[in-house]
Design an enzyme around this catalytic site. Structure first.
Site, PDB file in Angstrom:
ATOM      1  N   LYS A   1       6.422  -5.100 -13.578  1.00 10.99           N
ATOM      2  CA  LYS A   1       7.192  -3.927 -13.145  1.00 10.99           C
ATOM      3  C   LYS A   1       7.867  -4.234 -11.815  1.00 10.99           C
ATOM      4  O   LYS A   1       7.206  -4.378 -10.792  1.00 10.99           O
ATOM      5  CB  LYS A   1       6.295  -2.700 -12.975  1.00 10.99           C
ATOM      6  CG  LYS A   1       7.154  -1.440 -12.818  1.00 10.99           C
ATOM      7  CD  LYS A   1       6.436  -0.307 -12.147  1.00 10.99           C
ATOM      8  CE  LYS A   1       6.416  -0.418 -10.647  1.00 10.99           C
ATOM      9  NZ  LYS A   1       7.727  -0.278  -9.978  1.00 10.99           N
TER      10      LYS A   1
ATOM     11  N   GLU B   1      -1.515  -8.968  -2.555  1.00  7.37           N
ATOM     12  CA  GLU B   1      -0.798  -9.536  -1.406  1.00  7.37           C
ATOM     13  C   GLU B   1      -0.173  -8.348  -0.693  1.00  7.37           C
ATOM     14  O   GLU B   1       0.753  -7.730  -1.199  1.00  7.37           O
ATOM     15  CB  GLU B   1       0.247 -10.541  -1.895  1.00  7.37           C
ATOM     16  CG  GLU B   1       0.655 -11.514  -0.821  1.00  7.37           C
ATOM     17  CD  GLU B   1       1.883 -11.039  -0.071  1.00  7.37           C
ATOM     18  OE1 GLU B   1       1.703 -10.351   0.960  1.00  7.37           O
ATOM     19  OE2 GLU B   1       2.993 -11.355  -0.510  1.00  7.37           O
TER      20      GLU B   1
ATOM     21  N   CYS C   1       6.722  -9.335   4.540  1.00  9.99           N
ATOM     22  CA  CYS C   1       5.302  -9.045   4.765  1.00  9.99           C
ATOM     23  C   CYS C   1       4.721  -9.928   5.865  1.00  9.99           C
ATOM     24  O   CYS C   1       3.824  -9.512   6.590  1.00  9.99           O
ATOM     25  CB  CYS C   1       4.510  -9.203   3.471  1.00  9.99           C
ATOM     26  SG  CYS C   1       4.833 -10.742   2.641  1.00  9.99           S
TER      27      CYS C   1
ATOM     28  N   GLU D   1       2.573  -1.952  10.206  1.00  9.67           N
ATOM     29  CA  GLU D   1       3.721  -2.680   9.688  1.00  9.67           C
ATOM     30  C   GLU D   1       4.953  -1.769   9.776  1.00  9.67           C
ATOM     31  O   GLU D   1       4.936  -0.664   9.248  1.00  9.67           O
ATOM     32  CB  GLU D   1       3.416  -3.009   8.225  1.00  9.67           C
ATOM     33  CG  GLU D   1       4.352  -3.972   7.603  1.00  9.67           C
ATOM     34  CD  GLU D   1       3.850  -4.428   6.222  1.00  9.67           C
ATOM     35  OE1 GLU D   1       3.318  -3.603   5.472  1.00  9.67           O
ATOM     36  OE2 GLU D   1       4.018  -5.620   5.930  1.00  9.67           O
TER      37      GLU D   1
HETATM   38  P1  NAI Z   1       4.756   0.295  -2.333  1.00 11.23           P
HETATM   39  O1  NAI Z   1       3.498  -0.442  -2.123  1.00 11.23           O
HETATM   40  O2  NAI Z   1       4.683   1.738  -2.652  1.00 11.23           O
HETATM   41  O3  NAI Z   1       5.551  -0.388  -3.548  1.00 11.23           O
HETATM   42  C1  NAI Z   1       5.349  -1.674  -4.055  1.00 11.23           C
HETATM   43  C2  NAI Z   1       5.316  -1.623  -5.580  1.00 11.23           C
HETATM   44  O4  NAI Z   1       4.196  -0.876  -6.024  1.00 11.23           O
HETATM   45  C3  NAI Z   1       6.526  -0.959  -6.227  1.00 11.23           C
HETATM   46  O5  NAI Z   1       6.839  -1.650  -7.409  1.00 11.23           O
HETATM   47  C4  NAI Z   1       6.011   0.434  -6.554  1.00 11.23           C
HETATM   48  O6  NAI Z   1       6.702   1.051  -7.617  1.00 11.23           O
HETATM   49  C5  NAI Z   1       4.591   0.143  -6.941  1.00 11.23           C
HETATM   50  N1  NAI Z   1       3.655   1.271  -6.804  1.00 11.23           N
HETATM   51  C6  NAI Z   1       3.720   2.328  -5.948  1.00 11.23           C
HETATM   52  N2  NAI Z   1       2.650   3.129  -6.109  1.00 11.23           N
HETATM   53  C7  NAI Z   1       1.879   2.565  -7.068  1.00 11.23           C
HETATM   54  C8  NAI Z   1       0.631   2.910  -7.673  1.00 11.23           C
HETATM   55  N3  NAI Z   1      -0.045   3.985  -7.290  1.00 11.23           N
HETATM   56  N4  NAI Z   1       0.129   2.104  -8.609  1.00 11.23           N
HETATM   57  C9  NAI Z   1       0.788   0.991  -8.975  1.00 11.23           C
HETATM   58  N5  NAI Z   1       1.972   0.615  -8.456  1.00 11.23           N
HETATM   59  C10 NAI Z   1       2.514   1.389  -7.516  1.00 11.23           C
HETATM   60  O7  NAI Z   1       5.682   0.057  -1.109  1.00 11.23           O
HETATM   61  P2  NAI Z   1       6.947   0.935  -0.650  1.00 11.23           P
HETATM   62  O8  NAI Z   1       6.658   2.393  -0.728  1.00 11.23           O
HETATM   63  O9  NAI Z   1       8.108   0.460  -1.411  1.00 11.23           O
HETATM   64  O10 NAI Z   1       7.058   0.532   0.871  1.00 11.23           O
HETATM   65  C11 NAI Z   1       6.283   1.211   1.861  1.00 11.23           C
HETATM   66  C12 NAI Z   1       5.775   0.248   2.890  1.00 11.23           C
HETATM   67  O11 NAI Z   1       4.926  -0.694   2.277  1.00 11.23           O
HETATM   68  C13 NAI Z   1       6.822  -0.602   3.580  1.00 11.23           C
HETATM   69  O12 NAI Z   1       7.418   0.044   4.646  1.00 11.23           O
HETATM   70  C14 NAI Z   1       6.022  -1.768   4.023  1.00 11.23           C
HETATM   71  O13 NAI Z   1       5.365  -1.468   5.213  1.00 11.23           O
HETATM   72  C15 NAI Z   1       5.015  -1.936   2.913  1.00 11.23           C
HETATM   73  N6  NAI Z   1       5.424  -2.965   1.944  1.00 11.23           N
HETATM   74  C16 NAI Z   1       4.874  -4.192   2.053  1.00 11.23           C
HETATM   75  C17 NAI Z   1       5.287  -5.184   1.222  1.00 11.23           C
HETATM   76  C18 NAI Z   1       4.711  -6.536   1.317  1.00 11.23           C
HETATM   77  O14 NAI Z   1       5.289  -7.467   0.773  1.00 11.23           O
HETATM   78  N7  NAI Z   1       3.600  -6.714   1.963  1.00 11.23           N
HETATM   79  C19 NAI Z   1       6.330  -4.986   0.224  1.00 11.23           C
HETATM   80  C20 NAI Z   1       6.807  -3.643   0.147  1.00 11.23           C
HETATM   81  C21 NAI Z   1       6.368  -2.692   1.008  1.00 11.23           C
END
Ligand code: NAI
Length: 798
Positions: free
Chosen positions: A192, A266, A300, A397
């Site tokens: 996804k 990760e 990240c 972050e």
């Molecule tokens: P997120 O963690 O919500 O999204 C990442 C992925 O997880 C997306 O594909 C999303 O659709 C999916 N997702 C969201 N809720 C889920 C659930 N309950 N179960 C399974 N999958 C789920 O991150 P978001 O909201 O896009 O970004 C928020 C913050 O997260 C950012 O500001 C940043 O600080 C952090 N982040 C960190 C990342 C990293 O690579 N470490 C990447 C993206 C965001």
């Protein structure tokens, strides 16, 4: 205007990359995309779509299918149907498919890069020169592993169907990091993509078709967090691999706890960028540009905390401000742009809010004079100085182009500041002294440390975090292990459910029932904490009976306080990790020798519980097992990688830290040593909970270790009711990992209770492990779980 004047004032002209091909591709699809399931496009069951937009101007790019639980189910079924054919394909045939995908990624590289930039907002220079070449490299590298798999991992089988959820910051690169190792090892996949950036994953689906990949091996279901949740909860998924926020990582850990799904996470980071006074400051500033302004800081492992040695702080800040003033911010398709657009309005608002909070906390905010484009989501490069180490902008972050700066005086202070967050993903160390740099690198809790360089990635070097940055590695040999399991383990029988003597809350240890008052007790033992025998805090004990019901003695009823004391003792004994491997090996050999001398009396006592035959076998094999781990202690080496840059990457196998071990019940002595010894051999400190069946073993064990020169606190033994002790251990923030070798319920409890600080959890999933078979119950598989790989990148050359 003279030529000399022009040189000074010379403005960059616009140099836009042509988006014609990408627009034609969108048009060919009618600006509307379905799911990719079973090798074909499939209409979402609920018929719902959402928009994906170009963050550089806020305009809609296409309609994207919103995945429902029914769509996820169809994709999982398709992956399951493809599983046995794909798994049994010859390694060479699988390798050919991965190789074909790598070639096609290169063939379509410009289209992929442009599409990525349009959907994500990152500068075309980055998508073209970094993201897409690394995607191809990942498939080439893993085509190689597919080829070598049977020779290198003869005992392993794939997990099965893997659910993969990825973020929006490196959409296609994260897809490659997930899909390449998964399919190379014979898994089939439902992936996804993030809702903000689904387009390149959909183009990748076409690449799979073009490569002739069998239908169902790769399925792409688009949608938001709810779609991800449906994938996480699907009962027929064998493993979840997730990259994203720590918050969602936690939710996924909780949601998968009571299943047998493997999990790799990760997550976020707040990586330190440490500059010593002897660093080459001009190179440092260029490194910093890559460290925090690469991909608008939406990385990240971004070097978002600049830690400067006090003596150079002023001059370094001035150099950074000069350089920030030359950064070009604007339309990401322009080839001369350094900083593009933030992925979405919600992220832009989040950055603004956090910076405002930082300023309210006392930070000084500096931004260069730049004109932001009138449309789209942009945020200027930002420097926050005078940041207090506890301020929100030093701890959380931000995921934007925002650098928080702090100062330090000594290397020790730098390390302390660097480790002063809950994260542990990456770090940079800048110093011309290789001694200082490597000394500091070794002490930083992070999965990657870049010395005098930053943000370098390669498929051969595992990437992943320590602490709340998650667990598991992507890339390298260790990354493959995330997608495979020993064949015997997958088919091992389940252990019978254990009788829960005292459920965690039903019986508060502070008011525990009095211990046994039966007279004529053979033996009483104590707890073993910090190298000393200790009375239990509760003042109570539990009775221990022989197989025939005869009372054998009393073992202390440990409680929360005892576990806390044991954890404190274990943390204080951290120097065990720094002992030389030779020294650890010697201590282990010595304890085997001591066990050997006392084999008859120990076997005699154990026989009352497990019978003569098993007792004799346990003692003999225990001596052998300790010998094995003594042998391993100075041989479980890391590796040196040769990534395609002028770097070596030193992949070090490091101890995880403090490990809580729930020892197996089936073989009280052999099981204890089979689990505790690998953890100790590589330098972890341990709190072990011996089997409830025979906790009296503690008495034999502490005598053994007391006389073997094991430093006090390296091993602590707390007896009591497993379910109670597990809870305190799993919830303790100073415990870094939990191993549970009990029944299915304790495996689930260990996973569910460790959510707080996201400690690593390794369990037998309630399956029986034949502790008497050294081929299954000792060796690399155990040592790999007892360590985490840190990659230290060191450049060479002028
Ligand atoms: P997120 O963690 O919500 O999204 C990442 C992925 O997880 C997306 O594909 C999303 O659709 C999916 N997702 C969201 N809720 C889920 C659930 N309950 N179960 C399974 N999958 C789920 O991150 P978001 O909201 O896009 O970004 C928020 C913050 O997260 C950012 O500001 C940043 O600080 C952090 N982040 C960190 C990342 C990293 O690579 N470490 C990447 C993206 C965001």
């Amino acid at each position: 205007m003279s030529i000399a004047e022009k040189f000074v004032s010379m403005e960059y002209g616009p140099a836009p990359e042509d988006s014609k091909e990408a627009v034609a591709w969108l048009e060919r699809h009618g600006y509307r995309f379905q799911h990719f399931i079973g090798g074909a496009w499939q209409e979402p069951v609920a018929g719902e779509y959402f928009d994906t937009v170009d963050p550089s101007n806020g305009e809609k790019l296409a309609s994207i299918a919103q995945g429902s639980a029914a769509d996820v189910d169809a994709a999982v079924k398709s992956a399951r149907a493809a599983s046995s054919g794909w798994r049994t394909l010859s390694p060479h045939r699988r390798a050919r498919y991965l190789y074909a995908i790598a070639r096609l990624v290169q063939k379509h590289s410009r289209l992929l890069a442009v599409l990525e930039t349009m959907d994500n907002g990152k500068p075309i220079r980055e998508s073209r020169d970094i993201d897409i070449p690394l995607v191809a490299r990942h498939f080439y590298y893993h085509a190689g592993w597919a080829q070598l798999l049977e020779q290198e991992f003869p005992e392993f089988v794939p997990c099965g169907v893997v659910g993969q959820i990825i973020p929006w910051n490196f959409p296609l690169l994260m897809l490659a990091w997930k899909i390449a190792p998964a399919i190379a090892t014979g898994n089939t996949v439902v992936l996804k993509p993030a809702e903000f950036t689904p387009l390149t994953a959909l183009l990748f689906a076409e690449i799979c078709q073009e490569a002739g990949l069998p239908a169902g091996v790769v399925n792409i279901v688009t949608g938001d967090g709810a779609t991800g949740e449906a994938l996480v909860k699907h009962p027929d998924v064998d493993k979840i691999a997730f990259t994203g926020s720590t918050e969602v990582g936690r939710a996924i850990r909780a949601a998968t706890a009571s299943s047998h799904k493997r999990l790799s996470l990760e997550l976020g980071g707040k990586s330190p960028f440490i500059v010593f006074e002897d660093a080459d400051l001009d190179s440092t500033v260029e490194g910093l540009v890559d460290g925090i302004w690469f991909n608008q800081g939406q990385v990240c492992c971004a070097g978002s905390r600049l830690l400067m040695q006090e003596s150079i702080a002023e001059i370094l800040i001035a150099k950074i401000q000069d350089r920030m003033s030359t950064l070009r911010i604007g339309a990401p398709l322009d080839k001369a742009i350094d900083i593009g657009a933030i992925v979405a309005k919600v992220q832009l608002d989040r950055i603004r809010k956090l910076v405002d909070q930082g300023v309210a906390d006392g930070a000084t905010c500096w931004q260069p004079q730049v004109t932001l484009p009138a449309r789209g989501f942009y945020y200027p490069p930002t420097l926050l100085s005078n940041v207090h180490p506890t301020s929100i902008v030093a701890q959380q972050e931000i995921f934007g182009p925002v650098l928080a700066t702090m100062t330090f005086r000594t290397p020790a202070e730098a390390v302390e500041l660097a480790n002063n967050t809950v994260y542990g993903l990456a770090a940079c160390v800048w110093s011309e002294s290789i001694n200082v740099a490597l000394h500091v690198a070794a002490q930083i809790k992070a999965g990657v440390v870049w010395v005098n360089c930053t943000n370098l990635f390669d498929a051969s070097c595992g990437f992943g975090g320590y602490r709340e940055s998650g667990y598991g590695r992507e890339g390298g040999r260790e990354g493959l292990l995330e997608y495979m399991e020993p064949a015997w383990f997958k088919s091992a029988p389940m252990l019978p459910a254990e009788r829960v003597v005292a459920p965690p809350d039903a019986r508060d240890e502070d008011s525990a029932a009095p211990g046994v008052d039966t007279p004529a007790i053979d033996r009483t033992v104590k707890l073993y904490i910090g190298g000393k025998q200790a009375r239990p805090d509760s003042g109570y004990s539990m009775e221990v009976r022989a197989a025939d019901g005869r009372l054998l003695g009393e073992a202390p009823l440990g409680n929360r306080k005892d576990i806390r004391n044991a954890v404190e003792a274990a943390r204080k004994a951290a120097s065990w990790a720094k002992a030389t491997a030779h020294n650890r090996a010697q201590v282990l050999y010595y304890s085997a020798e001591n066990l050997s001398q006392r084999r008859d009396e120990i076997a005699h006592r154990l026989a009352a519980v497990v019978g003569d035959k098993q007792a004799a076998a346990e003692v003999e094999l225990s001596i052998e097992r300790i010998f094995s781990y003594a042998a391993w202690a100075d041989k479980f080496d890391g590796a040196v990688h040769n990534p395609p840059f002028r770097n070596v990457a030193l992949a070090m196998n490091e101890a995880i830290g403090t490990v809580g071990v729930i020892c197996p019940r089936e073989a009280p002595l052999l099981g204890f040593l089979s689990t505790v010894m690998p953890a100790l051999a590589v330098g972890n400190t341990v709190i072990a909970i011996p089997s409830e069946a025979y906790p009296l073993i503690t008495g034999d064990l502490y005598q053994l270790f007391d006389t073997s020169d094991l430093p006090g606190g390296a091993l602590n033994i707390v007896t009591g009711y497993t379910s109670q002790l597990l809870k305190t251990l799993a919830e303790h923030d100073d415990v870094d990992a939990i191993w549970s070798f009990g029944d299915e319920a304790s495996a689930a409890a260990a996973k569910a209770m460790s959510v707080g600080n996201l400690k690593q959890v390794w369990t037998n999933e309630g399956r029986a492990i034949d502790w008497f078979n050294p081929k299954l119950a000792e060796g690399r598989w155990f040592l790999e779980h007892a360590t985490q790989v840190k990659n230290i990148w060191v450049p060479y050359g002028e």
